[in-house]
Design a protein around this motif. Sequence first.
Motif, short mmCIF file in Angstrom:
data_model
loop_
_atom_site.label_atom_id
_atom_site.label_comp_id
_atom_site.label_asym_id
_atom_site.label_seq_id
_atom_site.Cartn_x
_atom_site.Cartn_y
_atom_site.Cartn_z
N THR A 628 -4.57 -35.73 5.18
CA THR A 628 -5.06 -37.07 5.53
C THR A 628 -6.01 -37.08 6.71
O THR A 628 -6.58 -38.12 7.04
CB THR A 628 -3.87 -37.99 5.85
OG1 THR A 628 -3.12 -37.43 6.93
CG2 THR A 628 -2.97 -38.16 4.64
N SER A 629 -6.21 -35.93 7.36
CA SER A 629 -7.18 -35.88 8.46
C SER A 629 -8.60 -35.69 7.96
O SER A 629 -9.56 -35.80 8.74
CB SER A 629 -6.81 -34.75 9.43
OG SER A 629 -7.00 -33.49 8.81
N ARG A 630 -8.76 -35.44 6.67
CA ARG A 630 -10.10 -35.19 6.12
C ARG A 630 -10.85 -36.52 5.93
O ARG A 630 -10.51 -37.33 5.08
CB ARG A 630 -10.00 -34.46 4.79
CG ARG A 630 -9.44 -33.06 4.89
CD ARG A 630 -9.41 -32.39 3.54
NE ARG A 630 -10.75 -32.30 2.96
CZ ARG A 630 -11.00 -31.88 1.70
NH1 ARG A 630 -9.98 -31.53 0.93
NH2 ARG A 630 -12.22 -31.83 1.24
N ARG A 631 -11.85 -36.71 6.73
CA ARG A 631 -12.65 -37.94 6.62
C ARG A 631 -13.80 -37.77 5.62
O ARG A 631 -14.37 -38.76 5.16
CB ARG A 631 -13.23 -38.31 7.99
CG ARG A 631 -12.17 -38.59 9.06
CD ARG A 631 -11.37 -39.84 8.70
NE ARG A 631 -10.43 -40.20 9.74
CZ ARG A 631 -9.16 -39.84 9.78
NH1 ARG A 631 -8.69 -39.03 8.83
NH2 ARG A 631 -8.36 -40.23 10.75
N ASP A 632 -14.13 -36.53 5.29
CA ASP A 632 -15.27 -36.29 4.40
C ASP A 632 -15.04 -36.82 2.99
O ASP A 632 -15.99 -37.14 2.27
CB ASP A 632 -15.58 -34.79 4.34
CG ASP A 632 -14.39 -33.96 3.90
OD1 ASP A 632 -13.25 -34.33 4.28
OD2 ASP A 632 -14.58 -32.95 3.20
N GLY A 634 -12.47 -39.26 2.41
CA GLY A 634 -11.68 -40.51 2.50
C GLY A 634 -10.19 -40.28 2.38
O GLY A 634 -9.45 -41.17 1.97
N GLU A 636 -8.01 -40.15 4.55
CA GLU A 636 -7.18 -40.84 5.53
C GLU A 636 -6.34 -41.96 4.91
O GLU A 636 -5.39 -42.45 5.53
CB GLU A 636 -8.05 -41.42 6.66
CG GLU A 636 -9.02 -42.51 6.23
CD GLU A 636 -10.36 -41.98 5.77
OE1 GLU A 636 -11.29 -42.79 5.65
OE2 GLU A 636 -10.48 -40.76 5.54
#
Length: 932
Positions: A628-632, A634, A636
């Motif tokens: 869930t830390s991956r912002r690339d 979505g 989160e």
Amino acid sequence: ITPLASSNDKMLSKVALYALANIGDAVSAQILKDAAEKINFTFEETNATDSYLLYLSRLTENGNGKLAKKLASSLMKKAKQDNQVHTRIAAMTLLAQSQGDKNTKLLMGASSDKNPEYRAAALMIASKNITPATTTLWLKKIKKSNPEVQAGIITMLGNNRDETALTDLTKYLSSKDSNVRLAAIDAIGKTGGEKSLPVLLPLLKNGNSSEIAAVKNAIDIMSGDGVVNKVADAISGVPDAAKAALVNILGARAASDKSAIVFHLLESDNKELRRESFAALKTIVTKDDLSQLFTLLKTTSQPEEINAVQDAIIAAIVGIGDPAQRSDLVIKEMDKSSVSQKPLFFKILASISNRQSLDAVANSFKKGDATVKNAALDALSAWNGSNAADALYNIAKSSDGTYLDRALNGYVRSVKSGTYPDEQKLLMLRKAMDIAKTTVQKQMVLKEVAKTQTFDALIFAGKYLEDPALQQATARAVMGIALSDKKFYGKIVRDLLNKTISVLKGTDSDYEKQAMRKFLAEMPSGEGFVSIFNGYDLSEWKGLVADPVKRSKMGEKTLTKEQQKADSIMRKGWYAEDGVLHFTGKGENICTDKKYGDFEMFVDWKITKEGDAGIYLRGSPQVQIWDTSRRDVGAEVGSGGLYNNQKYASKPLKLADNAIGDWNNFHIIMKGDRVTVYLNGVLVTDNVILENYWDRSIPIFPAEQIELQAHGTHVAYRDIYIREIPRKEPFQLSEEEKKEGFKILFDGTNMYNWTGATDSYVLEDGDMVIRPHKGGGGNLFTKDEYSDFNFRFEFMLTPGANNGLGIRAPLEGDAAYQGMELQILDNEADIYKNLHEYQYHGSVYGVIPAKRGFLKPAGEWNYEEVIVKGSKIKVILNGTVILDGDITEARGKGTLDKKDHPGLKRTSGHIGFLGHGSIVRFRNIRIKDLSK
């Protein structure tokens, strides 16, 4: 009964009189009167006072008060012994009631009686009829009485709060008798309230401990704005024992503007005064006192006093609204303190209970000496809330044994008290079991596992049934979980319970075994959940060959060859070890050998940083898993969503993932084309349609394999269990309908051909059901539009149900007017007895009425056919034509309901079910397009 009342047998006479008294009519009243006149009371005849007193009461009620009064007076005089006091009291009560407000003389005499219980009863009766006149009489009575009687009368007058007595009562503050003085203090406080303080406070200068306590108690119940100031002003002029009492009063009244006085008294050498002053701190301090409190915390040495200062700081910082500001302030003070002083702040940080506070205490444990570590561990174990669980676990996991037991106990307590779903608690308890060393520790964990009562908990607990040291704790856990829910059934559950029956011991084991046998006897038939991963090899799995569409086009030889290649690739990337299925990060998806239609599934999963995976349902992507830390991408939003959906919901409702490296649990339910997902016990996908990723022009496949996605990162799975949900065979057209050109709109497996309120209309046992709790007022329409058609369907009404069939309707607006609505209605229900003729079932609402009398009762299936061609509409219900009409006239001359129906002019539109908040079932829906 009458002759028995005068029997020589005293017991028989008693019972007879009691019976006559209870009858209570005019005849029995006269008999009682006659009997009463003959009674010559002796104590022997009053053994059963309940009978005689009721008897006397009945005499009064029936107009014989004079006789009752005479008998009561006689009874009072005869019953003089102490063991007869209750008889005398009851007789006095009756006599006083008969005299009304003229009973003062009687009660005054009784107030001087030698029996204290009798005196107290007299004063209690007297207090109900106190007036200024009787107060005067009682004050005169005091002067003539001994101290014991004086104290009783003073107390009675004080309880009545008659201010006319205040001046006279003040005189008794100087009585030589201690009890009289104490009674006077209490009475004056109650009677005068705040106005009596000038009289009471001076008593503290020379009063003994009893008098000081009496003054304090009197002030405690006073109201008035000036009480606090008068108390504070008096403190300087009284001895320490009285100071302590007055400080207690300031604390009880939260006198924050008097905090300076209390702070000054903290330095007293008097232990009692010092103790009361420290105790008062927490109620009188505000955030403005924090600087002084922090200094005090560092300079105080006695444990009780340190605890009082900590409580005061906790109370004061509440005045700082933002928890982050509170923790910042406390942490700064802690950082300025010496190593030995740092533990003083842990309890305060625990009360704030935010992340900054937690990190500060946890870091202190890591860096501190043994004293600091012990204090930090105590604080974490007693942390407010459950967010210290991770810190406690990390301490327990990394401990060399010194702190393991305390940290593990604190961790389990934190899990137990937390508001986590049971599924999440189980995951946390499994972590505890992984690091537990002793039998006692493991038994503690199993005891809490038993309380989670989930299927996964049952499976987990069952793994320890063969461990001799844990066998009895495990057996009770398995029994408690299994018997908690009748939905637990199948071979796995049966085997666990039979094993438990064979090993369970204890005083109640026979009863417990009987309960388990009964549960087994009543267990539903069926396979229930089965494991699809045995924990040690990949025997039930295979490699991925293309996608379902491409696989369906392969010949048997080609598919066999491709499967062999896929299996080889799969074995290089996937392996089983210690009950866990691992993917190395290289390779393709792994698939079940078996295809599944409707099912319920449990699976635990764990990923690494930057991880990305998923679970394909019926060969289609996917229930998403990712970091869930991956912002690339979505990520989160969290795991558990149907990532590849385009039209229907793809994101989870909530973020419910555990930290990277921790196990997570999916509970997946797939019925028809709908998917529901719980992540760690939290609903994240609620009955959402799963789209066919491989061919969006068709619905999801009715049955296909389950796949675990390989997406380039390490992922692990364990405890994979699945239960197949039986379902009806999909509806199929008859040969005749096929020839005629009918098309299926709903076959019981999916709702691909529909749009609109797909959340309100759900699939149940092959039926389309509108559920009001899901928002049942919504409309569900065909995706396609139709002009002329033959629409066939079946429906089942519930009592009083109301729905409608919209035709030639737009997707927006009221279909009954913007299109046309054919009523679907239980119009035989009483609530519809006053309907207009154009509102009954089958009618074109407001336009053309239908015939009544052809609906089947609620709870039975009806078959209906609607034929629409041009301006003509025909409705056939259960084989009978109930409507055959033409809307041409209504288009031109108006409708029966006299309302505007612009939809009458529409020549095409959607067909839909129009929900009105009722439960209705539909099935076997098909259509023939007559315009082609």
